[in-house]
Design an enzyme around this catalytic site. Sequence first.
Site, short mmCIF file in Angstrom:
data_model
loop_
_atom_site.label_atom_id
_atom_site.label_comp_id
_atom_site.label_asym_id
_atom_site.label_seq_id
_atom_site.Cartn_x
_atom_site.Cartn_y
_atom_site.Cartn_z
N GLU A 162 44.82 50.56 -13.71
CA GLU A 162 46.01 51.40 -13.06
C GLU A 162 46.46 50.92 -12.04
O GLU A 162 47.62 51.24 -12.00
CB GLU A 162 44.88 53.14 -13.02
CG GLU A 162 45.95 53.78 -12.36
CD GLU A 162 47.22 54.01 -13.55
OE1 GLU A 162 47.10 53.69 -14.97
OE2 GLU A 162 47.97 54.70 -13.56
N HIS B 229 57.91 54.05 -18.67
CA HIS B 229 58.02 55.08 -18.89
C HIS B 229 57.77 55.95 -17.31
O HIS B 229 57.23 55.05 -16.10
CB HIS B 229 57.39 56.04 -19.78
CG HIS B 229 55.97 54.61 -19.48
ND1 HIS B 229 55.87 53.18 -19.79
CD2 HIS B 229 54.81 55.78 -19.05
CE1 HIS B 229 54.67 53.25 -19.30
NE2 HIS B 229 54.05 54.16 -19.21
N GLU C 224 50.35 51.82 -24.49
CA GLU C 224 49.20 53.18 -23.85
C GLU C 224 49.64 54.29 -24.86
O GLU C 224 50.38 54.51 -25.08
CB GLU C 224 50.17 53.51 -22.37
CG GLU C 224 50.14 55.27 -21.66
CD GLU C 224 50.56 55.59 -21.08
OE1 GLU C 224 50.68 55.17 -20.20
OE2 GLU C 224 51.44 56.68 -20.40
N HIS D 57 57.51 53.24 -14.23
CA HIS D 57 56.69 51.66 -14.86
C HIS D 57 56.31 50.85 -15.93
O HIS D 57 56.63 52.14 -17.01
CB HIS D 57 54.99 51.82 -14.05
CG HIS D 57 54.10 52.74 -14.90
ND1 HIS D 57 54.25 53.91 -15.14
CD2 HIS D 57 53.18 52.41 -15.85
CE1 HIS D 57 53.73 54.87 -15.50
NE2 HIS D 57 52.58 53.53 -16.43
N HIS E 74 53.56 47.98 -18.30
CA HIS E 74 52.42 47.27 -18.66
C HIS E 74 52.30 46.72 -19.46
O HIS E 74 53.10 46.97 -20.81
CB HIS E 74 50.81 48.47 -17.99
CG HIS E 74 51.28 49.48 -18.70
ND1 HIS E 74 51.51 50.40 -19.64
CD2 HIS E 74 51.32 50.87 -18.08
CE1 HIS E 74 51.40 51.72 -19.81
NE2 HIS E 74 51.45 52.19 -19.16
MN MN Z 1 52.06 53.92 -18.28
#
Ligand code: MN
Length: 432
Positions: free
Chosen positions: A204, A181, A142, A136, A138
């Site tokens: 999330e 990742h 992170e 995934h 985003h």
């Molecule tokens: Mn992530």
Amino acid sequence: MQKSPETTVASHAEPGDASLSRRMLIGAGAAATVGLAATAAHAQSLQTTTLGKSNASAADLGPRNKALEALNPDAYMAPPTDHGTVQQFWQSFSQAHRRIQDGGWARQVNVKDFPISTEIASVNMKLNAGGVRELHWHEADEWSLMLAGSARLTAIDYDGHPYVKDVKAGDLWYFPQGIPHSIQGLGPDGCEFLLVFDQGKFSEDDTTLLTDWLIHTPPEVVGKNFGVGQNALDPLKAIPPEGRYIFQAPVPPAIGDDIAAMTQASPATSTAFDFALLDMKPTKEDASGSIRIVDSRTFKISKNIAAAYVVVKPGALRELHWHTNVAEWQYYISGQGRMTLFANKSDSRTIDFRASDVGYVPVTLPHYIENTGDEDLIYLEMFKSATYDDISLNNWLAGLPPELVQQHLGLTKETMAAIPKTNLGVVGGKKG
Ligand code: MN
Ligand code: MN
């Protein structure tokens, strides 16, 4: 300053107990002795106000949630120096919903139920041995700390070079916005980690999942993209309609096997997406505790998130300080402590923290964190920033004309001489 046994006992006292007034006396006396009240007159009025509260005034006829009161004695019977209404700066993963799936679980604290935290959100995740947080990416960057166990990470860099690494407890990783990742728990017990994102609104439940994407793309397009007929894509029909997210898989092979398989088309990346935080020598360390600062100066990929891993020994204090550039988000790993946040206009609020709790300090507002237990207090200070910056009250005072400080605080020369002169980070405790 070591928290005296009397104070600890009295802080759990029922209103109306004889110990209550004794605690108030101790509190007022400490405030006067420390001499941080702005003027002698102000200190006098503070003391009078405190002493003026009779036991009857503090009595609580109920209903009461005594379990919550016991968890947060500094909120229920606040130090007499607390005042006014300061926005809530406590939350806890321990009351967040756990999304439990075959393979592990996840829970999050973001701006939805922690409104003060507009700049940072966080996820706490556990993966079984072999459990996969699916491929995934985003919008947020992170940052992560492995809390227990170990995991295998995969990613690809901006130039298309693959990355794979096994990380252990005490290691960090950082995946910038859009970098895809995966995380997979390793044997024997899988892993648990904390993810920190540089957006308060991060959720999330709103990441781009490989499986969710491909089952919501016309199969003839996916087939054309892969250069195969649609029949070859039949296995995609077994994917749950919302994607896999977390799922159980076998424990992966030795990392050498994965490296060999992953680098057939392109050599491995030279980018370090991980950093061995606890293998690093502390940035500051003495008998009171230690601080490890990791930001883009030491961990180059970590361009939007700076971190400090802080250990405060029993009786010691993360000293009075503030941060010049950005708000502070905290995660408590072990032990217990309390923080008072001073929010200007005479407003001040003290809250107690324990493992899995989250705290927040708006930019430039001064605070301390005191270890209130008998074991090490360990917590993270996290910042949406390329660099870690703080200003120590002690260090600042040492760099001022002494008469100017004395005119403000009325301290004696002996007291002035006793104040540490540098930014030690953690003070007090056994050596204090
Ligand atoms: Mn992530
Ligand atoms: Mn701080």
